[in-house]
Design an enzyme around this catalytic site. Sequence first.
Site, PDB file in Angstrom:
ATOM      1  N   CYS A 122     -22.108  14.091  61.810  1.00  0.00           N
ATOM      2  CA  CYS A 122     -22.510  14.103  60.412  1.00  0.00           C
ATOM      3  C   CYS A 122     -24.028  14.072  60.259  1.00  0.00           C
ATOM      4  O   CYS A 122     -24.720  13.455  61.064  1.00  0.00           O
ATOM      5  CB  CYS A 122     -21.947  12.886  59.705  1.00  0.00           C
ATOM      6  SG  CYS A 122     -20.187  12.711  59.825  1.00  0.00           S
ATOM      7  N   ARG A 146     -25.894  19.832  65.003  1.00  0.00           N
ATOM      8  CA  ARG A 146     -25.227  18.599  65.396  1.00  0.00           C
ATOM      9  C   ARG A 146     -23.710  18.734  65.399  1.00  0.00           C
ATOM     10  O   ARG A 146     -23.029  17.918  66.006  1.00  0.00           O
ATOM     11  CB  ARG A 146     -25.618  17.477  64.427  1.00  0.00           C
ATOM     12  CG  ARG A 146     -27.084  17.142  64.456  1.00  0.00           C
ATOM     13  CD  ARG A 146     -27.452  16.273  63.285  1.00  0.00           C
ATOM     14  NE  ARG A 146     -26.779  15.001  63.329  1.00  0.00           N
ATOM     15  CZ  ARG A 146     -27.304  13.909  63.884  1.00  0.00           C
ATOM     16  NH1 ARG A 146     -28.485  13.949  64.405  1.00  0.00           N
ATOM     17  NH2 ARG A 146     -26.646  12.774  63.883  1.00  0.00           N
ATOM     18  N   TRP A 156     -18.622  15.661  59.754  1.00  0.00           N
ATOM     19  CA  TRP A 156     -17.764  15.915  60.918  1.00  0.00           C
ATOM     20  C   TRP A 156     -16.553  15.010  60.729  1.00  0.00           C
ATOM     21  O   TRP A 156     -16.676  13.785  60.745  1.00  0.00           O
ATOM     22  CB  TRP A 156     -18.537  15.574  62.195  1.00  0.00           C
ATOM     23  CG  TRP A 156     -17.802  15.906  63.447  1.00  0.00           C
ATOM     24  CD1 TRP A 156     -17.654  17.136  64.033  1.00  0.00           C
ATOM     25  CD2 TRP A 156     -17.116  14.977  64.301  1.00  0.00           C
ATOM     26  NE1 TRP A 156     -16.932  17.029  65.191  1.00  0.00           N
ATOM     27  CE2 TRP A 156     -16.582  15.721  65.379  1.00  0.00           C
ATOM     28  CE3 TRP A 156     -16.907  13.606  64.273  1.00  0.00           C
ATOM     29  CZ2 TRP A 156     -15.853  15.129  66.410  1.00  0.00           C
ATOM     30  CZ3 TRP A 156     -16.168  13.016  65.295  1.00  0.00           C
ATOM     31  CH2 TRP A 156     -15.660  13.781  66.348  1.00  0.00           C
ATOM     32  N   ASN A 193     -23.043   8.343  57.081  1.00  0.00           N
ATOM     33  CA  ASN A 193     -22.693   8.571  58.482  1.00  0.00           C
ATOM     34  C   ASN A 193     -22.190   7.249  59.037  1.00  0.00           C
ATOM     35  O   ASN A 193     -22.734   6.196  58.704  1.00  0.00           O
ATOM     36  CB  ASN A 193     -23.916   8.982  59.312  1.00  0.00           C
ATOM     37  CG  ASN A 193     -24.367  10.388  59.011  1.00  0.00           C
ATOM     38  OD1 ASN A 193     -23.720  11.104  58.240  1.00  0.00           O
ATOM     39  ND2 ASN A 193     -25.475  10.787  59.603  1.00  0.00           N
ATOM     40  N   GLY A 194     -21.198   7.323  59.936  1.00  0.00           N
ATOM     41  CA  GLY A 194     -20.673   6.099  60.527  1.00  0.00           C
ATOM     42  C   GLY A 194     -19.232   5.879  60.079  1.00  0.00           C
ATOM     43  O   GLY A 194     -18.600   6.798  59.541  1.00  0.00           O
ATOM     44  N   GLU A 213     -19.241  18.951  85.552  1.00  0.00           N
ATOM     45  CA  GLU A 213     -20.099  19.420  84.472  1.00  0.00           C
ATOM     46  C   GLU A 213     -19.853  20.912  84.203  1.00  0.00           C
ATOM     47  O   GLU A 213     -19.861  21.352  83.059  1.00  0.00           O
ATOM     48  CB  GLU A 213     -21.577  19.142  84.824  1.00  0.00           C
ATOM     49  CG  GLU A 213     -22.604  19.657  83.849  1.00  0.00           C
ATOM     50  CD  GLU A 213     -22.477  19.120  82.430  1.00  0.00           C
ATOM     51  OE1 GLU A 213     -21.714  18.171  82.197  1.00  0.00           O
ATOM     52  OE2 GLU A 213     -23.127  19.691  81.534  1.00  0.00           O
ATOM     53  N   LYS A 273     -18.716  22.397  80.643  1.00  0.00           N
ATOM     54  CA  LYS A 273     -19.450  23.451  79.919  1.00  0.00           C
ATOM     55  C   LYS A 273     -18.482  24.538  79.495  1.00  0.00           C
ATOM     56  O   LYS A 273     -18.516  25.014  78.367  1.00  0.00           O
ATOM     57  CB  LYS A 273     -20.554  24.081  80.794  1.00  0.00           C
ATOM     58  CG  LYS A 273     -21.806  23.276  80.977  1.00  0.00           C
ATOM     59  CD  LYS A 273     -22.699  23.216  79.766  1.00  0.00           C
ATOM     60  CE  LYS A 273     -22.408  22.065  78.875  1.00  0.00           C
ATOM     61  NZ  LYS A 273     -22.697  20.726  79.203  1.00  0.00           N
ATOM     62  N   GLU A 277     -16.085  23.384  76.704  1.00  0.00           N
ATOM     63  CA  GLU A 277     -16.794  23.137  75.444  1.00  0.00           C
ATOM     64  C   GLU A 277     -17.021  24.424  74.653  1.00  0.00           C
ATOM     65  O   GLU A 277     -16.846  24.450  73.449  1.00  0.00           O
ATOM     66  CB  GLU A 277     -18.174  22.514  75.723  1.00  0.00           C
ATOM     67  CG  GLU A 277     -18.170  21.039  75.999  1.00  0.00           C
ATOM     68  CD  GLU A 277     -19.585  20.505  76.244  1.00  0.00           C
ATOM     69  OE1 GLU A 277     -19.961  19.528  75.610  1.00  0.00           O
ATOM     70  OE2 GLU A 277     -20.310  21.070  77.072  1.00  0.00           O
ATOM     71  N   HIS A 322      -3.795  17.028  95.998  1.00  0.00           N
ATOM     72  CA  HIS A 322      -2.985  15.879  95.575  1.00  0.00           C
ATOM     73  C   HIS A 322      -2.384  16.116  94.189  1.00  0.00           C
ATOM     74  O   HIS A 322      -2.183  15.176  93.429  1.00  0.00           O
ATOM     75  CB  HIS A 322      -3.835  14.606  95.580  1.00  0.00           C
ATOM     76  CG  HIS A 322      -4.304  14.225  96.949  1.00  0.00           C
ATOM     77  ND1 HIS A 322      -3.454  13.789  97.930  1.00  0.00           N
ATOM     78  CD2 HIS A 322      -5.537  14.251  97.516  1.00  0.00           C
ATOM     79  CE1 HIS A 322      -4.134  13.549  99.039  1.00  0.00           C
ATOM     80  NE2 HIS A 322      -5.404  13.828  98.808  1.00  0.00           N
ATOM     81  N   LYS A 378     -23.125  17.234  68.411  1.00  0.00           N
ATOM     82  CA  LYS A 378     -24.237  17.079  69.350  1.00  0.00           C
ATOM     83  C   LYS A 378     -24.462  15.611  69.687  1.00  0.00           C
ATOM     84  O   LYS A 378     -24.782  15.265  70.811  1.00  0.00           O
ATOM     85  CB  LYS A 378     -25.506  17.679  68.707  1.00  0.00           C
ATOM     86  CG  LYS A 378     -26.742  17.606  69.580  1.00  0.00           C
ATOM     87  CD  LYS A 378     -26.625  18.543  70.749  1.00  0.00           C
ATOM     88  CE  LYS A 378     -27.722  18.409  71.752  1.00  0.00           C
ATOM     89  NZ  LYS A 378     -27.312  18.887  73.089  1.00  0.00           N
TER      90      LYS A 378
HETATM   91  C1  G6P Z   1     -21.695  14.638  72.732  1.00  0.00           C
HETATM   92  C2  G6P Z   1     -22.360  15.951  73.095  1.00  0.00           C
HETATM   93  C3  G6P Z   1     -22.512  16.054  74.613  1.00  0.00           C
HETATM   94  C4  G6P Z   1     -23.270  14.853  75.134  1.00  0.00           C
HETATM   95  C5  G6P Z   1     -22.612  13.547  74.729  1.00  0.00           C
HETATM   96  C6  G6P Z   1     -23.505  12.364  75.038  1.00  0.00           C
HETATM   97  O1  G6P Z   1     -20.381  14.659  73.157  1.00  0.00           O
HETATM   98  O2  G6P Z   1     -21.598  17.042  72.621  1.00  0.00           O
HETATM   99  O3  G6P Z   1     -23.220  17.240  74.928  1.00  0.00           O
HETATM  100  O4  G6P Z   1     -23.342  14.929  76.528  1.00  0.00           O
HETATM  101  O5  G6P Z   1     -22.378  13.530  73.314  1.00  0.00           O
HETATM  102  O6  G6P Z   1     -24.668  12.479  74.270  1.00  0.00           O
HETATM  103  P1  G6P Z   1     -26.038  11.783  74.602  1.00  0.00           P
HETATM  104  O7  G6P Z   1     -26.940  12.172  73.473  1.00  0.00           O
HETATM  105  O8  G6P Z   1     -25.758  10.312  74.650  1.00  0.00           O
HETATM  106  O9  G6P Z   1     -26.498  12.299  75.913  1.00  0.00           O
END
Ligand code: G6P
Length: 613
Positions: free
Chosen positions: A2, A27, A79, A105-106, A486, A490, A493, A509, A608
Site C-alpha cells: 500500500c 510497490r 494492496w 497502511n498497516g 533465488e 525470480k 515471481e 528424496h 515491493k
Molecule cells: C517482498 C519483495 C521481495 C523482498 C522481500 C523482502 O516480498 O517482493 O523482493 O525480497 O519483500 O524485502 P526487504 O525490503 O526486506 O528486502
Amino acid sequence: MCGIVGYIGRADAASVLINGLRRLEYRGYDSAGMAVMDEGRMVVVKAPGKVAALNERARARWPDGSFNRAASGIAHTRWATHGPPTEANAHPHLDNSGGIALVHNGIIENYRALRSRLEGKGHVFHSDTDTEVLSHLIGDCHQGDLFQAVCDALHQVEGTYGIAVMAVAEPGRIIAARCGSPIVIGIGDGETIIASDAAAIIAHTRQVIYLNDRDVAVVTADAVNIRDLDNVPVDREVARLAFDSSAAEKGGFEHFMLKEIHEQPDALRNAIRGRLDFHLGTAVLSGMGTSPRDLAEINRVVLLGCGTSLHAGLVGEYAFEDLADVHAEVQQAAEFRYRNPILGPRDMVVAISQSGETADTLAAVRESGQKGAFVMGLCNVVGSTIARETGRGVFLHAGPEISVASTKAFTCQVAVLLMMALKLGRGRRLSRDEGMRLAREIESIPELVAATILQNDHIAEVAARYAHHEHAFFIGRGPLYPVALEGALKLKEISYLHAEGYHAAELKHGPIALLEQGTPVVAMANAVPGQDKTLGNIEECRARGARIIGVVTAGDSRVVGLVDDAIEVPACHPLVATVPSVVALQLLAYHIARHRGCEIDQPRNLAKSVTVE
Ligand code: G6P
C-alpha cells in the site's frame, strides 16, 4: 505494498496526488483512490486496478475541466488484505458523517471488536476493510479537533498504521501518524507532501521529516507540527533525500527489472568502493560500529531476512563459516519472535532488508535488541526504519530499486556480506595474504557481473526454448544452493511458472518423482567444490528425460554434453561465483517472463515492501 500520498499547497492537489501514486506503483497494489477538498466539499474517487484507471475516473468526475482546483487531498494505492480489491474496499474511507476521510497502511488487529461496538452505536459500514473502522472511530471521537480525535482513536487500536486524515470541518490541514508503517513528510516552498515512501516526494522537495512510531503530525502548507499520542510536542530533525528522481526512470530499458539487472556492475562498485583495504587484506566497514575486541568476542552470527534478502543471508551463512570460522545461521524473520531465539551480547544479528521496512524483519530486530544481541542493519534505503532503529550496519548504496523482483539489492547484499565475513575472518582464521586474495576477488565482482550480462542475447534465446513449460526445478550445492533458491523465486515471481529450488542432493528424496520428458532443470554446475556430485545429479535428471540448463564456468569442458543449454559465468572463488551466477538466473527469469507476456515490473499479488505481518 500500500502507498500513501497527501498534499496541501498551491498546486492542484489532484494532479500531484495522481503523480505521487504513479511514483509508488512499483510497490505493488491492486486498487487506488483519492479524496480532495473541492470548494468545501470532500470528493472521493476510487477505482479497482491501476492508477491510470483512477485518473480516468477522476477526470470524468470533473467533466468541466475543473479537475485542477483542489488545494489539498489524500490518496492511496491499496494492496488487498481485508477484502478483495474492489472499489468499495479501496481507500480513502470515510467516517459515518462522510466529513472525514482516511488513508491507511498497516493492519488494525482489533477491528472486529471496534466495528461491532461502533455498529452498536449506529455506524454503517460500506467495506470489508479494517481501515474503515479507523475512519469511523476517528469520526466517533471528533468533537471539533481532528488532531485530538485521531489521538483518541489511535489510543484504542491495536496493530500497525501509517495514516493521513482530513476533515471537511478543518480545511487547510492534514493529520498524519505512524506506528509500524512508514510516513515521510516533505517540506516544500509553500507546500507539504505526505507519503509512505520518499519516491512520491522527491519531485517536490528533498527536505523531509521521518515520523517515528506514536508520532502524530499536524500538516499545513507552511508548517509541520509533531506531537506524540499524548499531545506532548516532539522534535524531529529535517533530513535531506540523497537520490535524484532520474534514478526512478527506466532510462531506455523496456522494464525497470532489466534496467536494474544492467545497473549491477555500477551498483556493486558503489557497494564495494572504499570498503576494501588491500594493504591489510580486510574490509573497512565502519558503520558496523565494531571494535577489534567486539569482533573477537562474537561467537555467532544470526542473519535475518525475508524473501530475496533471506536468500542473500543463506549465502552469508556459508561466507561467515568458511571465511571467519564463526557459527552462522539464517533465520526467517517472520518466525523469529514466535520461537525462543537464544541470543546474548556475543551474538551479532544482521538484519538484511532492501527496503528497511519489512514488518517481520523489523519485529525480529526489536526482539533481538531486547534480548541483548549486537544488532545491525544491512539496508539499501537510507532513513528506513530498520536503518534508523539499528543505528549501525552497512548501507548497500545500490540506488533505488523499483522493480518488485529484487535484483541489484540481492547482489549488493551478497557483496557486503562477503566483506563482513572477510572483516570477521581476518581477526580469526584468514592470513593477511589470504585476506588480500579474497579482497581482490571481491573487487572483481562488478567485472564478473558485466561479463555475465554480455550474454543477455544468448540467455534470451535459451529462455525462448523453455518459456512454454509450466514447471521448472533449480538445483545447486554449497553457496550455490541459495542461488538456486533465488533463481526459482525470480522465475515464479515474474513468469508465474511453478519453479522449485532444491539442494541438488535433495532432488532424489522426492522431487525427482515429478520429472518428466522435457522438464527443465536449471543446474548450478559451476566448477567449484562439489561439482562432481552436482554433475552426478544432472545425470540422474537426464536419465529421467529432463532438459538441463547449466550455469557453468566459462571454458569448463567437463560439462559439455551433459547440459542441453549452457550459460557461462567467469571462473572465480566459489563464494564470489554466487553473484554472476544469480545474474544469469535473473536474466533467464526476465526473458522467460517477457516471452510469456507477463507484467514484469509489477507482478500480480506481489508487493515491493511488505509492511504488514
Ligand atoms: C517482498 C519483495 C521481495 C523482498 C522481500 C523482502 O516480498 O517482493 O523482493 O525480497 O519483500 O524485502 P526487504 O525490503 O526486506 O528486502
